[in-house]
Design a protein around this motif. Structure first.
Motif, PDB file in Angstrom:
ATOM      1  N   SER A 382       0.815  -1.223   0.000  1.00  0.00           N
ATOM      2  CA  SER A 382       0.000   0.000   0.000  1.00  0.00           C
ATOM      3  C   SER A 382       0.844   1.266   0.000  1.00  0.00           C
ATOM      4  N   GLY A 405       4.537 -10.622  -8.784  1.00  0.00           N
ATOM      5  CA  GLY A 405       3.319 -10.392  -8.002  1.00  0.00           C
ATOM      6  C   GLY A 405       3.224 -11.230  -6.744  1.00  0.00           C
ATOM      7  N   SER A 434       3.522  -8.756   4.344  1.00  0.00           N
ATOM      8  CA  SER A 434       4.491  -9.287   3.367  1.00  0.00           C
ATOM      9  C   SER A 434       5.651  -9.986   4.053  1.00  0.00           C
ATOM     10  N   ASN A 459       0.434  -1.632   9.611  1.00  0.00           N
ATOM     11  CA  ASN A 459      -0.854  -0.929   9.578  1.00  0.00           C
ATOM     12  C   ASN A 459      -2.007  -1.798  10.054  1.00  0.00           C
ATOM     13  N   ILE A 464      -3.822  -3.118   0.984  1.00  0.00           N
ATOM     14  CA  ILE A 464      -4.008  -3.099  -0.464  1.00  0.00           C
ATOM     15  C   ILE A 464      -5.189  -3.973  -0.871  1.00  0.00           C
TER      16      ILE A 464
HETATM   17  C1  TPP Z   1       2.303 -15.298  -2.304  1.00  0.00           C
HETATM   18  C2  TPP Z   1       1.223 -14.269  -2.239  1.00  0.00           C
HETATM   19  N1  TPP Z   1       0.114 -14.529  -1.501  1.00  0.00           N
HETATM   20  C3  TPP Z   1      -0.871 -13.606  -1.424  1.00  0.00           C
HETATM   21  C4  TPP Z   1      -0.785 -12.444  -2.125  1.00  0.00           C
HETATM   22  C5  TPP Z   1      -1.944 -11.444  -2.111  1.00  0.00           C
HETATM   23  N2  TPP Z   1      -1.568 -10.187  -1.459  1.00  0.00           N
HETATM   24  C6  TPP Z   1      -1.190  -9.116  -2.186  1.00  0.00           C
HETATM   25  S1  TPP Z   1      -0.877  -7.798  -1.251  1.00  0.00           S
HETATM   26  C7  TPP Z   1      -1.276  -8.616   0.168  1.00  0.00           C
HETATM   27  C8  TPP Z   1      -1.244  -7.909   1.489  1.00  0.00           C
HETATM   28  C9  TPP Z   1       0.116  -7.547   1.955  1.00  0.00           C
HETATM   29  O1  TPP Z   1       0.015  -7.022   3.262  1.00  0.00           O
HETATM   30  P1  TPP Z   1       1.050  -6.018   3.850  1.00  0.00           P
HETATM   31  O2  TPP Z   1       2.421  -6.419   3.556  1.00  0.00           O
HETATM   32  O3  TPP Z   1       0.722  -5.824   5.291  1.00  0.00           O
HETATM   33  O4  TPP Z   1       0.845  -4.708   3.023  1.00  0.00           O
HETATM   34  P2  TPP Z   1      -0.266  -3.564   2.966  1.00  0.00           P
HETATM   35  O5  TPP Z   1      -1.233  -3.933   1.887  1.00  0.00           O
HETATM   36  O6  TPP Z   1      -0.942  -3.496   4.295  1.00  0.00           O
HETATM   37  O7  TPP Z   1       0.530  -2.367   2.623  1.00  0.00           O
HETATM   38  C10 TPP Z   1      -1.628  -9.927  -0.116  1.00  0.00           C
HETATM   39  C11 TPP Z   1      -1.982 -10.931   0.915  1.00  0.00           C
HETATM   40  C12 TPP Z   1       0.373 -12.246  -2.914  1.00  0.00           C
HETATM   41  N3  TPP Z   1       0.542 -11.153  -3.656  1.00  0.00           N
HETATM   42  N4  TPP Z   1       1.361 -13.171  -2.928  1.00  0.00           N
END
Ligand code: TPP
Length: 534
Positions: A382, A405, A434, A459, A464
């Protein structure tokens, strides 16, 4: 006598592959022990992490890296990261152990069934040699496939009883001595025609993709842009494994949006769009529209025939990106002095601050303290845009991001990047969600004293995905909140000294302190939920 193992290590040595990333099992031990003195083994605690580290190491060193995985279950664990390495164009030799040959047909425990099929869509080459004596030759072929453009992972499955087999010189000597290379020069006629079109264009634009950096074309891109007065867009951030143009340059306009309609609209008004080192385009999400506005034409330069073939619009020149940019600059000997200079970039206003820090606030603080020759490895979904807006990365080889991705690349790759670039400071910026996909990389950073500085934005949610839910018209999706994840405590338990902060001055002080320390350090900062663009 020379064994399969002797010949294989001699081959690795010839290609400078003396670092092996991996996670071992009983099927890999016959390859690994005893490790020759000029080799080092970097232990990852899970295979996806091993592949991510090797990916970062390969990209940041500009040379092939070797990752060794455990048989079927380990290879399975690694597949998502192998997909990422393919998208990142990381030259990787992926090897995995296999049951002893006499045990494969009965599918004894740890047989890697149809091993070659497991990573199939994501590797350029996959092979299980029919005879033990063919192993060095198969490894040599995999190395050539991995490094030839477009670079990517190549896979060899090796039965565990092959390593001790004795070889005759005919089996291996000439096969492992071969040097294979090939960066393609563009066809002169195509360059002449493109130069003519660029000369005649009234409002041309340049889109800088990741392969500019990977091919060593940074200076050539800057020279072309300056002499031809081209406004520059970065290819979409969501799949840009690297940055291809200095983002503090006056010609830089910003990062292209990734969806079809908005991307086409952003480039409207440019009669010729020159795309270098990117696919056309890594589109996402599905917001339909025109690929290009009426009156716009597009020419892409790519080393990847597949990328050229599958583009939905425009023309393509398949050749090395750096060599092509240089050839084009040579063909355009005259600077386009009559053309207007690109306009100043439209600056995004930071969102008004609330009680909590935003991702933009955090990246503004990071930008103040970021070392001149620092490298960012980014996986904070995000706040990706905010980091790009605030940091304005301006040197080659200074930014790595997962083009596939898949989460898990950032934390793992940062350790590999830092090992490949020990003289430069790596800062790994992660979301707390992540970080979980490669969490054990903290152990490797601590155990090998790899001095990455980790900055974790916490957060409390998958921000996202909440943004995507709104875009997709989905309400009440479950499981998008992540209460109470404490990455600082987890990293500390793996041996990385960590601090958790919530205020700007605390963040500032904690970052200064982390950057001054010799080993790995982590700063976790609480931020407001939601997307931040600036
Ligand atoms: C291996 C994998 N599993 C699931 C996803 C789906 N996904 C994309 S962004 C996300 C959230 C990431 O969370 P965070 O790092 O806390 O970031 P934020 O969106 O809160 O900035 C997920 C689960 C992905 N991209 N890759």
């Amino acid at each position: 006598m020379t064994s399969v193992r002797d010949a294989a290590f001699e081959l690795f040595r010839r290609h400078g592959m003396t670092t092996i990333f991996g996670n071992p099992g009983s099927t890999e031990l016959p390859m690994l022990g005893p490790l020759p003195e000029d080799f080092r083994y970097v232990l990852a605690l899970q295979e996806a992490v091993a592949v991510g580290m090797a990916d970062g190491y390969a990209q940041a060193s500009g040379s092939i890296a070797h990752v060794n995985l455990h048989t079927a279950p380990g290879l399975g664990n690694g597949v998502g990261a192998i997909l990422g390495a393919r998208a990142n164009r990381a030259p990787l030799l992926v090897t995995a152990g296999q049951q002893a040959r006499s045990m494969i047909t009965m599918h004894a425990l740890l047989t890697n069934r149809d091993a070659v099929d497991v990573p199939k869509p994501y590797v350029k080459y996959g092979y299980e040699p029919p005879r033990a004596v063919d192993v060095p030759f198969a490894l040599a072929q995999a190395i050539h496939h991995a490094t030839l453009p477009p670079a990517g992972p190549a896979f060899v499955s090796i039965p565990m009883d092959d390593w001790a087999v004795e070889l005759a010189p005919l089996d291996y000597a000439s096969q492992i001595a071969r040097d294979v290379g090939g960066r393609a020069q563009p066809e002169p006629a195509r360059i002449a025609a493109l130069a003519e079109r660029l000369r005649a264009a009234t409002r041309p634009a340049f889109v800088a993709g990741p392969d500019i950096d990977a091919s060593g074309g940074w200076d050539a891109a800057v020279a072309l842009v300056e002499s031809q007065r081209l406004p520059v867009w970065a290819s979409p951030a969501t799949a840009g494994s690297r940055i291809g143009f200095p983002e503090n340059h006056p010609a830089f306009q910003g990062v292209l949006p990734p969806a079809v309609g908005p991307l086409g609209e952003t480039l409207a008004g440019h009669d010729l769009v020159l795309v270098a080192g990117s696919s056309v385009f890594p589109y996402y999400p599905n917001i339909p529209g025109d690929f290009l506005a009426a009156g716009s034409e597009l020419v892409a330069i790519t080393c990847d025939p597949d990328e050229a073939a599958r583009a939905p619009v425009g023309e393509a020149i398949v050749a090395d990106v750096a060599l092509t940019l240089r050839a084009l600059a040579d063909a355009l000997a005259e600077p386009a002095d009559e053309r207007e200079r690109p306009p100043a970039r439209v600056e995004l206003e930071p969102a008004p601050g609330g009680a909590q820090l935003t991702g933009g606030d955090v990246h503004a603080t990071l930008a103040e303290l970021f070392p001149d020759d620092g490298i960012v490895v980014l996986e904070s979904p995000s706040s990706t845009a905010a980091l790009r807006n605030r940091l304005r990365i301006s040197r080659p080889g200074s930014y790595y991001f997962s083009a596939g991705g898949g989460l898990g690349f950032g934390l793992a790759a940062s350790v590999g990047v830092q090992l490949a670039q020990p003289a430069r400071q790596v800062v790994c910026v992660l979301g707390e969600g992540s970080a979980q996909y490669a969490i054990t990389a903290f152990w490797t950073a601590a155990a090998y004293d790899v001095p990455v500085k980790f900055l974790v934005l916490r957060n409390g949610e998958y921000s996202i995905l909440k943004w995507f839910a709104a875009l997709e018209g989905v309400s009440d999706a479950p499981a998008l909140d992540l209460p109470a994840l404490d990455v600082a405590a987890t990293a500390a338990s793996y041996g990385v000294p960590s601090r958790a902060v919530a205020e700007r001055d605390q963040l500032h002080a904690a970052l200064i302190d982390a950057l001054a320390q010799p080993g790995p350090r982590l700063v976790q900062v609480d931020v407001a939920p939601g997307m931040t663009l600036a």
